[in-house]
Design a protein around this motif. Structure first.
Motif, PDB file in Angstrom:
ATOM      1  N   LYS A  75       1.019 -12.177 -19.215  1.00  0.00           N
ATOM      2  CA  LYS A  75       1.305 -13.302 -18.455  1.00  0.00           C
ATOM      3  C   LYS A  75       2.255 -13.023 -17.345  1.00  0.00           C
ATOM      4  CE  LYS A  75       0.733 -17.144 -18.909  1.00  0.00           C
ATOM      5  NZ  LYS A  75      -0.636 -18.165 -18.316  1.00  0.00           N
ATOM      6  N   ASN A  76       2.497 -11.485 -17.137  1.00  0.00           N
ATOM      7  CA  ASN A  76       3.446 -11.144 -16.167  1.00  0.00           C
ATOM      8  C   ASN A  76       2.659 -10.241 -14.988  1.00  0.00           C
ATOM      9  OD1 ASN A  76       6.345 -11.212 -17.394  1.00  0.00           O
ATOM     10  ND2 ASN A  76       5.086 -10.405 -19.086  1.00  0.00           N
ATOM     11  N   ARG A  77       3.106 -10.557 -13.817  1.00  0.00           N
ATOM     12  CA  ARG A  77       2.173 -10.218 -12.747  1.00  0.00           C
ATOM     13  C   ARG A  77       2.936  -8.786 -12.304  1.00  0.00           C
ATOM     14  NH1 ARG A  77       3.306 -12.969  -7.914  1.00  0.00           N
ATOM     15  NH2 ARG A  77       4.981 -13.662  -8.918  1.00  0.00           N
ATOM     16  N   VAL A  78       2.393  -7.720 -12.651  1.00  0.00           N
ATOM     17  CA  VAL A  78       3.406  -6.409 -12.758  1.00  0.00           C
ATOM     18  C   VAL A  78       3.421  -5.771 -11.288  1.00  0.00           C
ATOM     19  CG1 VAL A  78       3.295  -4.022 -13.689  1.00  0.00           C
ATOM     20  CG2 VAL A  78       2.546  -6.005 -15.295  1.00  0.00           C
ATOM     21  N   PHE A  79       2.272  -5.808 -10.795  1.00  0.00           N
ATOM     22  CA  PHE A  79       2.300  -5.389  -9.294  1.00  0.00           C
ATOM     23  C   PHE A  79       1.267  -5.944  -8.690  1.00  0.00           C
ATOM     24  CE2 PHE A  79      -0.459  -1.871 -10.546  1.00  0.00           C
ATOM     25  CZ  PHE A  79      -1.370  -1.608  -9.767  1.00  0.00           C
ATOM     26  N   GLY A  80       1.290  -6.085  -7.074  1.00  0.00           N
ATOM     27  CA  GLY A  80       0.462  -6.909  -6.543  1.00  0.00           C
ATOM     28  C   GLY A  80      -0.672  -6.330  -5.560  1.00  0.00           C
ATOM     29  N   GLY A  81      -1.409  -5.266  -6.422  1.00  0.00           N
ATOM     30  CA  GLY A  81      -2.318  -4.653  -5.604  1.00  0.00           C
ATOM     31  C   GLY A  81      -1.747  -3.153  -5.050  1.00  0.00           C
ATOM     32  N   TYR A  82      -2.770  -2.605  -4.116  1.00  0.00           N
ATOM     33  CA  TYR A  82      -2.180  -1.302  -3.593  1.00  0.00           C
ATOM     34  C   TYR A  82      -2.909  -1.132  -2.154  1.00  0.00           C
ATOM     35  CZ  TYR A  82      -6.644   0.316  -5.379  1.00  0.00           C
ATOM     36  OH  TYR A  82      -7.980   0.474  -5.570  1.00  0.00           O
ATOM     37  N   ASP A  83      -2.378  -0.368  -1.352  1.00  0.00           N
ATOM     38  CA  ASP A  83      -3.040   0.097  -0.207  1.00  0.00           C
ATOM     39  C   ASP A  83      -3.309   1.638  -0.238  1.00  0.00           C
ATOM     40  OD1 ASP A  83      -3.124  -2.227   1.175  1.00  0.00           O
ATOM     41  OD2 ASP A  83      -1.020  -1.836   2.129  1.00  0.00           O
ATOM     42  N   LEU A  84      -4.292   2.272   0.110  1.00  0.00           N
ATOM     43  CA  LEU A  84      -4.557   3.679   0.052  1.00  0.00           C
ATOM     44  C   LEU A  84      -4.557   4.187   1.774  1.00  0.00           C
ATOM     45  CD1 LEU A  84      -7.650   4.355  -2.148  1.00  0.00           C
ATOM     46  CD2 LEU A  84      -5.244   5.104  -2.505  1.00  0.00           C
ATOM     47  N   TYR A  85      -4.021   5.283   1.644  1.00  0.00           N
ATOM     48  CA  TYR A  85      -3.934   5.930   3.009  1.00  0.00           C
ATOM     49  C   TYR A  85      -4.910   7.341   2.781  1.00  0.00           C
ATOM     50  CZ  TYR A  85      -0.257   2.576   4.195  1.00  0.00           C
ATOM     51  OH  TYR A  85       0.319   1.628   4.278  1.00  0.00           O
ATOM     52  N   LEU A  86      -5.207   7.667   3.963  1.00  0.00           N
ATOM     53  CA  LEU A  86      -5.798   9.220   4.253  1.00  0.00           C
ATOM     54  C   LEU A  86      -4.972   9.635   5.358  1.00  0.00           C
ATOM     55  CD1 LEU A  86      -7.878  11.275   3.813  1.00  0.00           C
ATOM     56  CD2 LEU A  86      -9.336  10.391   5.685  1.00  0.00           C
ATOM     57  N   GLY A  87      -3.965  10.713   4.960  1.00  0.00           N
ATOM     58  CA  GLY A  87      -3.048  11.246   5.972  1.00  0.00           C
ATOM     59  C   GLY A  87      -2.107   9.719   6.282  1.00  0.00           C
ATOM     60  N   ASN A  88      -1.887   9.369   7.638  1.00  0.00           N
ATOM     61  CA  ASN A  88      -1.119   8.298   7.881  1.00  0.00           C
ATOM     62  C   ASN A  88      -2.127   7.164   8.191  1.00  0.00           C
ATOM     63  OD1 ASN A  88       1.520   9.297   7.687  1.00  0.00           O
ATOM     64  ND2 ASN A  88       1.155  10.624   9.604  1.00  0.00           N
ATOM     65  N   GLN A  89      -3.432   7.425   8.135  1.00  0.00           N
ATOM     66  CA  GLN A  89      -4.368   6.041   8.447  1.00  0.00           C
ATOM     67  C   GLN A  89      -4.577   5.306   7.003  1.00  0.00           C
ATOM     68  OE1 GLN A  89      -5.758   5.409  11.329  1.00  0.00           O
ATOM     69  NE2 GLN A  89      -6.367   3.407  10.117  1.00  0.00           N
ATOM     70  N   LEU A  90      -4.300   3.917   7.334  1.00  0.00           N
ATOM     71  CA  LEU A  90      -4.508   3.027   6.046  1.00  0.00           C
ATOM     72  C   LEU A  90      -5.995   2.882   6.022  1.00  0.00           C
ATOM     73  CD1 LEU A  90      -3.872   0.629   4.400  1.00  0.00           C
ATOM     74  CD2 LEU A  90      -3.669  -0.885   6.376  1.00  0.00           C
ATOM     75  N   LEU A  91      -6.384   2.802   4.677  1.00  0.00           N
ATOM     76  CA  LEU A  91      -8.074   2.640   4.649  1.00  0.00           C
ATOM     77  C   LEU A  91      -8.029   1.039   4.719  1.00  0.00           C
ATOM     78  CD1 LEU A  91      -8.921   5.382   1.934  1.00  0.00           C
ATOM     79  CD2 LEU A  91      -9.040   5.315   4.583  1.00  0.00           C
ATOM     80  N   ASP A  92      -8.972   0.485   5.462  1.00  0.00           N
ATOM     81  CA  ASP A  92      -8.985  -1.036   5.736  1.00  0.00           C
ATOM     82  C   ASP A  92      -9.979  -1.458   4.655  1.00  0.00           C
ATOM     83  OD1 ASP A  92      -9.255  -3.613   6.455  1.00  0.00           O
ATOM     84  OD2 ASP A  92      -9.224  -3.115   8.605  1.00  0.00           O
ATOM     85  N   GLY A 137      -2.182   8.818   0.313  1.00  0.00           N
ATOM     86  CA  GLY A 137      -0.925   8.074  -0.073  1.00  0.00           C
ATOM     87  C   GLY A 137      -1.439   6.717  -0.757  1.00  0.00           C
ATOM     88  N   LEU A 138      -0.423   6.123  -1.625  1.00  0.00           N
ATOM     89  CA  LEU A 138      -0.523   4.940  -2.199  1.00  0.00           C
ATOM     90  C   LEU A 138       0.642   4.229  -2.091  1.00  0.00           C
ATOM     91  CD1 LEU A 138      -2.348   3.573  -4.585  1.00  0.00           C
ATOM     92  CD2 LEU A 138      -0.890   4.442  -6.048  1.00  0.00           C
ATOM     93  N   GLN A 139       0.484   3.022  -1.943  1.00  0.00           N
ATOM     94  CA  GLN A 139       1.632   2.258  -1.605  1.00  0.00           C
ATOM     95  C   GLN A 139       1.332   0.991  -2.731  1.00  0.00           C
ATOM     96  OE1 GLN A 139       3.636   1.619   2.090  1.00  0.00           O
ATOM     97  NE2 GLN A 139       4.429  -0.171   1.532  1.00  0.00           N
ATOM     98  N   LEU A 140       2.059   0.749  -3.677  1.00  0.00           N
ATOM     99  CA  LEU A 140       1.976  -0.455  -4.596  1.00  0.00           C
ATOM    100  C   LEU A 140       2.674  -1.728  -3.799  1.00  0.00           C
ATOM    101  CD1 LEU A 140       2.898   0.947  -7.972  1.00  0.00           C
ATOM    102  CD2 LEU A 140       0.709   0.796  -6.836  1.00  0.00           C
ATOM    103  N   LYS A 141       2.336  -3.012  -3.789  1.00  0.00           N
ATOM    104  CA  LYS A 141       2.640  -4.031  -3.113  1.00  0.00           C
ATOM    105  C   LYS A 141       3.597  -4.692  -4.141  1.00  0.00           C
ATOM    106  CE  LYS A 141      -1.475  -4.504  -0.554  1.00  0.00           C
ATOM    107  NZ  LYS A 141      -2.774  -5.473  -0.007  1.00  0.00           N
ATOM    108  N   GLY A 142       4.381  -5.361  -3.733  1.00  0.00           N
ATOM    109  CA  GLY A 142       5.348  -6.303  -4.336  1.00  0.00           C
ATOM    110  C   GLY A 142       6.524  -5.724  -5.339  1.00  0.00           C
ATOM    111  N   VAL A 143       6.392  -4.158  -5.387  1.00  0.00           N
ATOM    112  CA  VAL A 143       7.357  -3.823  -6.383  1.00  0.00           C
ATOM    113  C   VAL A 143       8.232  -2.766  -5.539  1.00  0.00           C
ATOM    114  CG1 VAL A 143       5.820  -3.755  -8.351  1.00  0.00           C
ATOM    115  CG2 VAL A 143       5.727  -1.807  -6.887  1.00  0.00           C
TER     116      VAL A 143
END
Length: 738
Positions: free
Chosen positions: A55-72, A118-124
């Motif tokens: 019942k706890n929202r631990v983190f809100g998904g993630y973004d992945l990067y190749l170098g400095n480019q966000l993978l859309d 690169g990996l960036q977690l959302k909401g944490v």
């Protein structure tokens, strides 16, 4: 030609970019991951994107990067499998998301990378970083998140993003740094084994308990996916139980769990799990004899507490115990839980009975339980709803069944008499000559309320009038059953709400049970049509729900709700409520096994009823079902004649063969026997073989009595059609809102 690929690979569902569906996975313990295949834009589900634990929202998904480019993700090709989500980012980069069994551990793979990723977690918030691990504070709950590369290499940091020369990352959630770190190390050392364990569990489930292969490939795929997404919800968050639904009902509801029970764990032979559920939930019964809820099962069990404000959860528990015993033959559990059954009935009689034997309840203590901000029920159904009386009648009958088993003659006689009293009064009090359907409830003053709702479908067994039940079935189907599911209120009612979510017009709870579609009700609607011999009509609704599971909403599952009407310019209504609802899925599976395949066991009495009612669209089937500690392999070939074959593995039983329009035939089978049913228009032949040696043969010709009854059903239901939307201007609610 049946698909010969690996069963998990054969189930892959490619999701078009415009569809942007939910892919949902659980770890079978207390965690789930919610992922939008392309973009987290849903007005309600986006809040739950990412990892959720107890019942706890631990983190809100993630973004992945190749170098400095966000993978859309919106540009990716997304494919969902039972065990993973795959996104193809261009021709070279392949992302995979895995949630492992029994662990709060995710693996994010990115194969084909030629630069650091690169990996960036959302909401944490990043707390600290050591050489190869980064630690984050969870968004909710007292958890620690830890992230490490798939290979133990150094990390570097760019703001909240962590970067490594690796092929992916592990994300672990623990109660502290030590627990999270241990999970990371387990992933780095045993990733291949963890993946294999998850795949093997799912393969074994699909190839044994839930095995099915049909000549109709969409049917095969839909039923396999429904089995998988239902099994996702069978968890161990607080003992063994069934999540009511995702994303926000990741908790155990007494009503929901035991409505879903047969379809989720019995028809697929998960008897050990079913037993643990009953044992676990029985411990939550209210045992204080001074409480007005004495004997009740909870409405909700979650990590923050227990609530008893439901009437139907308790009879549903008792009926689940009865069904479990009939499937498994486990009489020992009857002895163990008989005091629970006694308390459930005697507590109800002590605090909630009336002088006619009915079971009383508050306005919001049925499944139609929504209330406004002042705790006033939107759909008041006190004090004697028709479905509650039907459940109470069955609870008394089941109690008498258990009393006979434990040799409690006094209770058996008392509860049998009470059940008959309820049935007798119901037939008088819920009918009037001016209505061709049942009252939805009796008010506190004892007056019948003839609001037209689907709940009466549960109560038809209390009415010993076939002509009237045909009228009820026709009326409810044509006014409440749309091609996409069963509505909660007839469209001519002034309180009918065409849309569930219309925030510019009204609160969604105002429409929750006043028009909104609930797919779990499809189960009883199809069952009643099949009982009336209207196989093709029932199958239309069944096939439409399968189509939803394959093409709309969460991949492979059914939603909690739909709008009653499509929006202007659309041909199908929007899916609403929880994206994956246990009882929606489970009722689809229950009706498939118990009424289309016609498998209805009674193992304590060593009897199995086989009463298949299959539509013309199904030409060939191979499937398996469990009985007691054994199983049966079955085949069906449609042609001239139709042939059903059943191979009994390790079990002896009496089989009641019930194929329309023939009188039932009872035969005995032994372990290893083949039972072959051959049906033409003029004759049913029932043969039992031991290997290739014929042991017995029986035959039947069409029964004039059954043909006559079916002719009456066919005449009463001739031309029955789905309900269809009316112009929006027809509805008081829409005019008032405008």
């Amino acid at each position: 030609m049946l698909d010969q690929r690996d069963i998990l690979d054969a189930m892959q569902v490619a999701v078009p970019r415009m569809a942007n569906r939910i892919a949902s996975f659980t770890n079978k313990a207390a965690a789930y991951y919610c992922a939008a295949t392309h973009a987290a834009t849903h007005p309600e589900y986006a809040w739950f994107e990412g990892l959720n634990v107890a019942k706890n929202r631990v983190f809100g998904g993630y973004d992945l990067y190749l170098g400095n480019q966000l993978l859309d993700n919106q540009l990716a090709a997304a494919t969902v499998y039972p065990h993973k989500l795959v996104r193809q980012h261009g021709p070279a980069l392949c992302e995979e998301l895995w949630l492992f069994d029994d662990r709060n551990l995710l693996e994010i793979d990115l194969d084909g990378a030629t630069q650091p990723i690169g990996l960036q977690l959302k909401g944490v918030r990043l707390l600290r970083q050591q050489e190869d691990i980064a630690f984050f504070a969870a968004r909710e709950g007292e958890f620690m998140l830890a992230v490490a590369p798939r290979q133990p290499v150094a990390l570097r940091r760019q703001g909240e993003r962590i970067i490594a020369t690796s092929t992916g990352f592990f994300i672990a959630c623990g109660k502290d740094e030590a627990e999270a770190t241990a999970l990371l190390h387990e992933g780095q050392q045993h990733s291949a084994a963890l993946k294999l364990t998850r795949q093997q569990r799912l393969r074994e489930y699909l190839q044994t308990n839930a095995y099915l292969a049909a000549s109709d490939e969409p049917l095969t795929l839909a039923l396999r996916w429904l089995a998988i997404t239902t099994d996702q919800l069978v968890t161990r968050q607080q003992g063994d139980g069934i999540y009511a639904g995702l994303p926000w009902f990741n908790e155990y509801w007494g009503r929901d769990e035991f409505i879903a029970f047969s379809g989720a764990v019995l028809v697929t032979g998960q008897f050990a799990t079913a037993r643990r559920m009953l044992e676990s939930f029985s411990k939550f019964q209210q045992t204080d004899p001074t409480s007005k809820y004495y004997g009740r099962m909870p409405n909700i069990v979650n990590p923050s507490g227990i609530d008893y404000h439901t009437t139907d959860g308790t009879p549903r528990f008792v009926l689940a115990l009865r069904d479990y015993v009939q499937y498994s033959g486990d009489g020992e559990l009857v002895q163990q839980l008989y005091p629970v059954v006694q308390a459930s009935i005697e507590g109800a009689l002590q605090n909630w009975g009336d002088d006619k034997g009915y079971l009383l309840h508050e306005d919001n203590e049925t499944w139609m339980d929504a209330r406004d901000a002042n705790h006033v029920a939107y759909t008041p159904r006190g004090s004697r709803a028709n479905d509650i009386q039907a459940l109470w009648y069955q609870q008394l009958q089941a109690g008498a069944y258990f009393a006979a088993y434990v040799h409690d003659a006094a209770s058996q006689a008392k509860w049998t008499q009470l059940a008959e009293q309820v049935r007798h009064h119901f037939g008088q009090d819920y009918r009037q000559p001016t209505h061709d359907y049942l009252a939805d409830r009796l008010t506190q003053q004892g007056n019948p309320d003839f609001t037209l709702r689907p709940n009466q479908l549960f109560a038809l067994d209390l009415v010993a009038d076939p002509a009237f039940t045909r009228q009820v079935l026709r009326r409810t189907w044509q006014e409440l059953v749309y091609p996409w599911g069963v509505a909660t209120l007839a469209q001519h009612d002034p309180q009918f709400h065409p849309y569930h979510r219309a925030p510019e017009l009204y609160h969604k709870d105002a429409s929750y049970h006043r028009g909104t579609i609930w797919p779990w009700l499809n189960g009883i609607a199809m069952q009643r049509m099949l009982e009336a011999g209207q196989v093709e009509t029932a199958y239309q609704l069944f096939a439409n729900a399968n189509h939803q599971a394959l093409t709309l909403g969460v991949v492979g599952g059914l939603s909690e709700n739909l709008d009653a009407y499509p929006h202007p310019g659309q041909t199908w209504p929007q899916l609403t409520g929880a994206y994956l609802q246990a009882w929606s899925n489970a009722e689809q599976l229950r009706v498939w096994y118990q009424y289309f395949l016609g498998i209805r066991p009674d193992m304590p009495n060593q009897q199995l009823t086989l009463a298949p009612r299959l539509p013309a669209a199904i030409r060939q089937l191979d499937y398996r079902f469990a009985l007691g500690a054994s199983s049966v392999l079955a085949q069906y070939l449609r042609g001239t004649p139709h042939v059903h074959s059943y191979t009994f593995q390790g079990i002896a039983t009496q089989v009641l063969v019930d194929i329309f329009p023939f009188d039932p035939i009872t035969v005995a089978v032994q372990p290893g026997n083949l039972l072959k049913l051959t049906a033409t228009a003029q004759q049913l032949t029932v043969e039992v073989f031991a290997e290739s040696r014929l042991l017995s043969i029986a035959s039947a010709t069409p029964s004039p009595a059954r043909l006559a009854r079916q002719a009456q059903d066919d005449e009463a239901l001739a031309g029955v059609a789905f309900a269809q939307p009316l112009p929006l201007s027809s509805h008081t609610i829409m005019n008032a809102a405008n």
